[in-house]
Design a protein around this motif. Structure first.
Motif, mmCIF file in Angstrom:
data_model
loop_
_atom_site.group_PDB
_atom_site.id
_atom_site.type_symbol
_atom_site.label_atom_id
_atom_site.label_comp_id
_atom_site.label_asym_id
_atom_site.label_seq_id
_atom_site.Cartn_x
_atom_site.Cartn_y
_atom_site.Cartn_z
ATOM 1 N N LEU A 127 0.665 -1.507 0.027
ATOM 2 C CA LEU A 127 -0.541 0.046 0.021
ATOM 3 C C LEU A 127 0.584 1.263 0.202
ATOM 4 N N ALA A 128 1.979 1.095 0.701
ATOM 5 C CA ALA A 128 2.796 2.204 0.763
ATOM 6 C C ALA A 128 3.264 2.206 -0.308
ATOM 7 N N ALA A 129 3.036 1.347 -2.185
ATOM 8 C CA ALA A 129 4.793 2.446 -2.737
ATOM 9 C C ALA A 129 3.377 2.699 -3.972
ATOM 10 N N VAL A 130 2.370 3.174 -3.126
ATOM 11 C CA VAL A 130 1.280 3.793 -3.797
ATOM 12 C C VAL A 130 1.731 5.563 -4.516
ATOM 13 N N SER A 131 2.034 5.780 -3.789
ATOM 14 C CA SER A 131 2.516 6.798 -3.083
ATOM 15 C C SER A 131 3.552 7.895 -4.132
ATOM 16 N N LEU A 132 4.672 6.984 -4.268
ATOM 17 C CA LEU A 132 5.411 6.172 -5.265
ATOM 18 C C LEU A 132 5.376 6.863 -7.106
ATOM 19 N N THR A 133 5.794 7.051 -7.530
ATOM 20 C CA THR A 133 4.805 7.569 -8.986
ATOM 21 C C THR A 133 6.665 6.608 -9.560
ATOM 22 N N ALA A 134 5.634 6.214 -11.071
ATOM 23 C CA ALA A 134 6.160 5.045 -11.722
ATOM 24 C C ALA A 134 5.314 5.559 -13.389
ATOM 25 N N SER A 135 6.237 4.831 -14.811
ATOM 26 C CA SER A 135 5.317 4.904 -15.746
ATOM 27 C C SER A 135 4.097 3.880 -16.060
ATOM 28 N N ALA A 136 3.534 4.464 -17.454
ATOM 29 C CA ALA A 136 2.448 3.203 -17.565
ATOM 30 C C ALA A 136 3.463 2.199 -18.421
ATOM 31 N N GLN A 137 2.382 0.441 -17.545
ATOM 32 C CA GLN A 137 3.556 -0.652 -18.023
ATOM 33 C C GLN A 137 2.493 -0.833 -19.689
ATOM 34 N N GLU A 138 3.009 -2.443 -19.957
ATOM 35 C CA GLU A 138 2.912 -3.407 -21.022
ATOM 36 C C GLU A 138 2.218 -4.631 -20.497
ATOM 37 N N PRO A 139 1.100 -5.191 -20.299
ATOM 38 C CA PRO A 139 1.074 -6.867 -20.137
ATOM 39 C C PRO A 139 2.024 -7.436 -20.202
ATOM 40 N N PHE A 140 2.548 -8.532 -19.343
ATOM 41 C CA PHE A 140 3.459 -8.980 -19.229
ATOM 42 C C PHE A 140 3.965 -10.684 -19.137
ATOM 43 N N THR A 141 4.719 -11.688 -18.675
ATOM 44 C CA THR A 141 4.047 -12.882 -18.180
ATOM 45 C C THR A 141 5.116 -13.596 -17.814
ATOM 46 N N ILE A 164 7.366 -0.074 -10.493
ATOM 47 C CA ILE A 164 7.820 1.022 -10.062
ATOM 48 C C ILE A 164 9.124 0.725 -10.285
ATOM 49 N N ASP A 165 8.853 1.663 -11.707
ATOM 50 C CA ASP A 165 10.377 1.709 -12.664
ATOM 51 C C ASP A 165 11.944 2.296 -11.772
ATOM 52 N N VAL A 166 12.168 2.129 -11.355
ATOM 53 C CA VAL A 166 13.379 3.000 -10.727
ATOM 54 C C VAL A 166 14.654 3.174 -11.732
#
Length: 213
Positions: free
Chosen positions: A12-26, A112-114
């Motif tokens: 839940l804490a990770a919600v406050s961090l920014t990250a770019s949109a992602q694609e589906p993945f397997t 989260i994209d680092v």
């Protein structure tokens, strides 16, 4: 339960961090899970090892960094209950238990994209497990006795149950879009035996991620 709450709070804490949109993945999974069969009575905890393989598919929610992840895993639980000579004499005893199960996880995941080549993905969710086959085998010298774990004729009140539900939480580290490492904690909410439930920690030594168009 304290560990589960800590893991879910981290998700839940990770919600406050920014990250770019992602694609589906397997993701293809290969896991090792030290497991304990714990009892609500005073019976000793039984220790199992488990290995698993399978795949999950993660779908982003409205092109965001939140995902719904689901899939399937085949698991093999095994242990050696006892091994050695009986009462100091020359009769050798060996007891082993094996269980094969299918697990269906359903997780909420946040990516989260680092950097371009590194992502952190905390997740939490629930799972269903169906135990396909189980056997206990005891060997004393040349005499072998086997018990079907889910058969009440063989096991009586100690028979195992086929179906369980549980909760999980963990974190995955993804490198170069193809390789990831993860650790997770699994806790059965329903019992596998009359007074016992499985509790596992999972160490995913290697998995392969692939984006899906």
């Amino acid at each position: 339960m304290k560990r589960i709450r800590i893991i879910l709070m981290a998700v839940l804490a990770a919600v406050s961090l920014t990250a770019s949109a992602q694609e589906p993945f397997t993701t293809l999974h290969f896991l090792y899970s030290p497991t304990r069969l714990t009892y609500s009575t005073n019976e000793d905890t039984e220790k199992f090892n488990a290995v698993a393989f399978g795949a999950t598919y993660a779908q982003p929610i409205e092109s965001s960094s939140f995902y719904v992840e689901f899939g399937g895993l085949v698991e093999w639980y095994f242990n050696t209950q006892a091994k050695g000579f009986v009462n100091g004499d020359n009769k050798y005893f060996d007891g082993k238990t094996n269980i094969v199960s299918v697990k269906i996880p359903l997780n909420a995941l946040y990516s989260i994209d680092v950097s371009d080549n590194f992502r952190i993905q905390p997740y939490g969710g629930v799972y269903m497990r169906y135990n396909v086959w189980g056997e206990a085998r005891y060997t004393l010298e040349q005499n072998v006795t086997t018990f079907k774990l889910f058969d009440k004729v063989d096991m009586g009140d100690g028979a195992y149950k086929r179906f369980q539900m549980g909760a999980t939480g963990g974190c995955r580290l993804c490198f170069c879009d193809f390789i990831s490492l993860s650790a997770a904690y699994y806790y059965d909410l329903t019992k596998v035996k009359e007074n016992g439930r499985f509790i596992s920690r999972s160490e995913e030594r290697f998995s392969r991620n692939a984006e899906t168009d």
